[in-house]
Design an enzyme around this catalytic site. Structure first.
Site, PDB file in Angstrom:
ATOM      1  N   HIS A 154      47.519  51.169  85.247  1.00 47.55           N
ATOM      2  CA  HIS A 154      46.785  51.651  86.422  1.00 47.55           C
ATOM      3  C   HIS A 154      46.598  50.531  87.439  1.00 47.55           C
ATOM      4  O   HIS A 154      47.000  50.641  88.582  1.00 47.55           O
ATOM      5  CB  HIS A 154      45.425  52.226  86.009  1.00 47.55           C
ATOM      6  CG  HIS A 154      44.746  52.962  87.120  1.00 47.55           C
ATOM      7  ND1 HIS A 154      44.060  52.319  88.129  1.00 47.55           N
ATOM      8  CD2 HIS A 154      44.681  54.286  87.405  1.00 47.55           C
ATOM      9  CE1 HIS A 154      43.585  53.233  88.976  1.00 47.55           C
ATOM     10  NE2 HIS A 154      43.950  54.443  88.558  1.00 47.55           N
ATOM     11  N   GLU A 184      48.070  50.144  91.136  1.00 48.40           N
ATOM     12  CA  GLU A 184      47.097  49.706  92.136  1.00 48.40           C
ATOM     13  C   GLU A 184      46.699  48.238  92.020  1.00 48.40           C
ATOM     14  O   GLU A 184      45.701  47.820  92.598  1.00 48.40           O
ATOM     15  CB  GLU A 184      45.825  50.565  92.035  1.00 48.40           C
ATOM     16  CG  GLU A 184      46.054  51.995  92.467  1.00 48.40           C
ATOM     17  CD  GLU A 184      44.806  52.859  92.320  1.00 48.40           C
ATOM     18  OE1 GLU A 184      43.704  52.301  92.194  1.00 48.40           O
ATOM     19  OE2 GLU A 184      44.967  54.086  92.326  1.00 48.40           O
ATOM     20  N   HIS A 216      48.915  60.000  87.489  1.00 48.79           N
ATOM     21  CA  HIS A 216      49.689  58.793  87.817  1.00 48.79           C
ATOM     22  C   HIS A 216      51.055  58.805  87.145  1.00 48.79           C
ATOM     23  O   HIS A 216      52.063  58.457  87.755  1.00 48.79           O
ATOM     24  CB  HIS A 216      48.906  57.541  87.408  1.00 48.79           C
ATOM     25  CG  HIS A 216      47.699  57.295  88.264  1.00 48.79           C
ATOM     26  ND1 HIS A 216      47.787  57.085  89.612  1.00 48.79           N
ATOM     27  CD2 HIS A 216      46.385  57.239  87.971  1.00 48.79           C
ATOM     28  CE1 HIS A 216      46.569  56.907  90.120  1.00 48.79           C
ATOM     29  NE2 HIS A 216      45.687  57.002  89.132  1.00 48.79           N
TER      30      HIS A 216
HETATM   31  C1  SHN Z   1      37.325  53.905  91.207  1.00 47.19           C
HETATM   32  C2  SHN Z   1      38.722  54.431  91.541  1.00 47.19           C
HETATM   33  C3  SHN Z   1      39.317  53.447  92.526  1.00 47.19           C
HETATM   34  C4  SHN Z   1      40.675  53.897  93.004  1.00 47.19           C
HETATM   35  O1  SHN Z   1      41.620  53.964  92.227  1.00 47.19           O
HETATM   36  O2  SHN Z   1      40.748  54.169  94.204  1.00 47.19           O
HETATM   37  C5  SHN Z   1      39.599  54.539  90.312  1.00 47.19           C
HETATM   38  C6  SHN Z   1      39.795  53.545  89.413  1.00 47.19           C
HETATM   39  C7  SHN Z   1      40.455  53.603  88.173  1.00 47.19           C
HETATM   40  N1  SHN Z   1      41.062  54.734  87.683  1.00 47.19           N
HETATM   41  C8  SHN Z   1      41.600  54.463  86.446  1.00 47.19           C
HETATM   42  C9  SHN Z   1      42.295  55.364  85.619  1.00 47.19           C
HETATM   43  C10 SHN Z   1      42.742  56.627  85.965  1.00 47.19           C
HETATM   44  N2  SHN Z   1      42.751  57.171  87.227  1.00 47.19           N
HETATM   45  C11 SHN Z   1      43.248  58.459  87.160  1.00 47.19           C
HETATM   46  C12 SHN Z   1      43.386  59.334  88.247  1.00 47.19           C
HETATM   47  C13 SHN Z   1      42.764  59.256  89.457  1.00 47.19           C
HETATM   48  N3  SHN Z   1      41.934  58.214  89.846  1.00 47.19           N
HETATM   49  C14 SHN Z   1      41.353  58.477  91.052  1.00 47.19           C
HETATM   50  C15 SHN Z   1      40.405  57.712  91.698  1.00 47.19           C
HETATM   51  C16 SHN Z   1      39.830  56.500  91.329  1.00 47.19           C
HETATM   52  N4  SHN Z   1      40.218  55.720  90.276  1.00 47.19           N
HETATM   53  C17 SHN Z   1      38.727  55.862  92.136  1.00 47.19           C
HETATM   54  C18 SHN Z   1      37.381  56.611  92.028  1.00 47.19           C
HETATM   55  C19 SHN Z   1      37.300  57.591  90.874  1.00 47.19           C
HETATM   56  C20 SHN Z   1      36.042  58.419  90.732  1.00 47.19           C
HETATM   57  O3  SHN Z   1      34.924  57.935  90.997  1.00 47.19           O
HETATM   58  O4  SHN Z   1      36.147  59.580  90.332  1.00 47.19           O
HETATM   59  C21 SHN Z   1      41.786  59.830  91.567  1.00 47.19           C
HETATM   60  C22 SHN Z   1      40.572  60.742  91.515  1.00 47.19           C
HETATM   61  C23 SHN Z   1      42.305  59.806  92.962  1.00 47.19           C
HETATM   62  C24 SHN Z   1      43.555  58.936  93.145  1.00 47.19           C
HETATM   63  O5  SHN Z   1      43.816  57.970  92.426  1.00 47.19           O
HETATM   64  O6  SHN Z   1      44.295  59.315  94.066  1.00 47.19           O
HETATM   65  C25 SHN Z   1      42.901  60.285  90.563  1.00 47.19           C
HETATM   66  C26 SHN Z   1      42.690  61.751  90.171  1.00 47.19           C
HETATM   67  C27 SHN Z   1      43.939  62.459  89.779  1.00 47.19           C
HETATM   68  C28 SHN Z   1      43.671  63.919  89.556  1.00 47.19           C
HETATM   69  O7  SHN Z   1      43.027  64.564  90.410  1.00 47.19           O
HETATM   70  O8  SHN Z   1      44.098  64.444  88.530  1.00 47.19           O
HETATM   71  C29 SHN Z   1      43.567  58.757  85.826  1.00 47.19           C
HETATM   72  C30 SHN Z   1      44.010  60.101  85.296  1.00 47.19           C
HETATM   73  C31 SHN Z   1      45.399  60.488  85.569  1.00 47.19           C
HETATM   74  O9  SHN Z   1      46.291  59.693  85.822  1.00 47.19           O
HETATM   75  O10 SHN Z   1      45.589  61.720  85.480  1.00 47.19           O
HETATM   76  C32 SHN Z   1      43.263  57.599  85.054  1.00 47.19           C
HETATM   77  C33 SHN Z   1      43.389  57.413  83.554  1.00 47.19           C
HETATM   78  C34 SHN Z   1      44.693  56.813  83.213  1.00 47.19           C
HETATM   79  C35 SHN Z   1      44.714  56.582  81.746  1.00 47.19           C
HETATM   80  O11 SHN Z   1      44.756  57.573  81.007  1.00 47.19           O
HETATM   81  O12 SHN Z   1      44.717  55.429  81.306  1.00 47.19           O
HETATM   82  C36 SHN Z   1      41.335  53.093  86.139  1.00 47.19           C
HETATM   83  C37 SHN Z   1      41.733  52.390  84.848  1.00 47.19           C
HETATM   84  C38 SHN Z   1      40.687  52.671  83.837  1.00 47.19           C
HETATM   85  C39 SHN Z   1      41.093  52.176  82.484  1.00 47.19           C
HETATM   86  O13 SHN Z   1      41.788  52.910  81.763  1.00 47.19           O
HETATM   87  O14 SHN Z   1      40.708  51.066  82.102  1.00 47.19           O
HETATM   88  C40 SHN Z   1      40.645  52.548  87.249  1.00 47.19           C
HETATM   89  C41 SHN Z   1      40.289  51.092  87.517  1.00 47.19           C
HETATM   90  C42 SHN Z   1      39.062  50.531  86.849  1.00 47.19           C
HETATM   91  O15 SHN Z   1      38.409  51.137  86.006  1.00 47.19           O
HETATM   92  O16 SHN Z   1      38.767  49.356  87.199  1.00 47.19           O
HETATM   93 FE   FE2 Z   2      42.055  56.155  89.063  1.00 41.98          FE
END
Ligand code: SHN
Ligand code: FE2
Ligand code: CO
Length: 272
Positions: A154, A184, A216
């Site tokens: 991620h 990212e 993702h």
């Molecule tokens: C804070 C934020 C900052 C930003 O990214 O802008 C952030 C951060 C982080 N995300 C992480 C993980 C994942 N992110 C997703 C998906 C999405 N993440 C999104 C937003 C955000 N993610 C921001 C605010 C979120 C909020 O407050 O709700 C969405 C909503 C919008 C978008 O990304 O466009 C999109 C929705 C897709 C949909 O609608 O389905 C999935 C699921 C997937 O892929 O399906 C996984 C799990 C992957 C896995 O399974 O490992 C990790 C690593 C954590 C770890 O595992 O350690 C971090 C970083 C950290 O924690 O530091």
């Molecule tokens: Fe995310």
């Protein structure tokens, strides 16, 4: 009658970032089955840390608790001890937010007596080594001489992003054909491509370095749109093959989280 001390009731709360993709349900189910098999006597509850995902699911009529909602409910249901297990990959922003919630619920009046948080997949140096070994032992079956593999992590602006280059270093020590880049954060796909250009590559395998193969993995990694890793690599002339499996589909990966959960349950028990 004398006041009797209330009986201990211990439960588990599994907490993932979450996903809006129904395809990921089987992976969450797999985690639950492995946890259930290890701790058959403990009730398992779930929560997602992502508010965006919870809202999306709610609009489709599916309800999933936030960590705070789940802990409040478990308090009402009489749980005295709760082991909260993070299913995040790194101790980044999402994990830290969860930690803040867990600390706020610890010792809350008329709530749960003891709440404690288990480490994410990667925390100590030996987690990097254990996960690296498991991933290298389970390379895709079809991978042959001349192929390379690129994991998609991620990535984050949070300082815990260093786990990705840390893991890349460990993987390279054992297998120079296995790369790790992030959507990212650092390293980026372009850095991997620069390295690929210096050698003869047969095929590039793409795998999520994520708990589940969700948004993702399906779009940014394997999607048909121009900016996906698959498209970018193919535009450069590479053959690709994407594997849409989360790391949590592998028993040996789930085992690492379960060890972290065991640590917490042992600690909860030791505190009178
Ligand atoms: C804070 C934020 C900052 C930003 O990214 O802008 C952030 C951060 C982080 N995300 C992480 C993980 C994942 N992110 C997703 C998906 C999405 N993440 C999104 C937003 C955000 N993610 C921001 C605010 C979120 C909020 O407050 O709700 C969405 C909503 C919008 C978008 O990304 O466009 C999109 C929705 C897709 C949909 O609608 O389905 C999935 C699921 C997937 O892929 O399906 C996984 C799990 C992957 C896995 O399974 O490992 C990790 C690593 C954590 C770890 O595992 O350690 C971090 C970083 C950290 O924690 O530091
Ligand atoms: Fe995310
Ligand atoms: Co299994």
């Amino acid at each position: 009658a004398a006041h009797t001390k209330k009986a201990n009731k211990t439960g588990i709360l599994l907490v993932s970032f979450g996903s809006s993709y129904p395809e990921t349900r089987a992976t969450f189910q797999h985690i639950e089955e492995e946890v259930k098999a290890t701790f058959p006597d403990l009730e398992i509850h779930w929560a997602f840390t992502s508010k965006i995902i919870r809202n999306k699911l709610r609009s489709r009529g599916e309800t999933i608790d936030s960590p705070a909602e789940a802990l409040a409910k478990m308090g009402e249901e009489g749980f005295t001890n709760v082991a909260v297990q993070s299913l995040h990959v790194i101790p980044g922003e999402e994990y830290e937010n969860l930690k803040t919630t867990v600390e706020a619920f610890s010792g809350m009046p008329k709530g749960i007596d003891r709440v404690q948080l288990g480490k994410p997949l990667l925390y100590h140096q030996n987690d990097i080594e254990n996960l690296g070994d498991v991933l290298l032992q389970n390379l895709p079956e079809g991978m042959v001489e001349g192929d390379v593999l690129v994991f998609m992590g991620h990535g984050t602006h949070h300082p815990a992003n260093v786990y990705y280059p840390g893991m890349q270093y460990y993987l390279w020590e054992k297998n120079p054909n296995v790369f790790l880049a992030t959507v990212e954060g650092y390293p980026e796909l372009n850095q991997v491509i620069e390295k690929l250009e210096t050698r003869k590559v047969n095929k590039v395998w793409l795998l999520p370095f994520m708990t589940i193969a969700g948004d993702h993995a399906r779009n940014d990694m394997a999607g048909e749109e121009e900016e996906s890793w698959k498209s970018v690599l193919e535009a450069r002339g590479y053959k690709t093959e994407a594997v849409l499996e989360g790391m949590a589909d592998q028993d040996d990966v789930v085992r690492i989280w379960i060890e972290h959960l065991k640590d917490v349950l042992v600690e909860l028990k030791s505190k009178k």
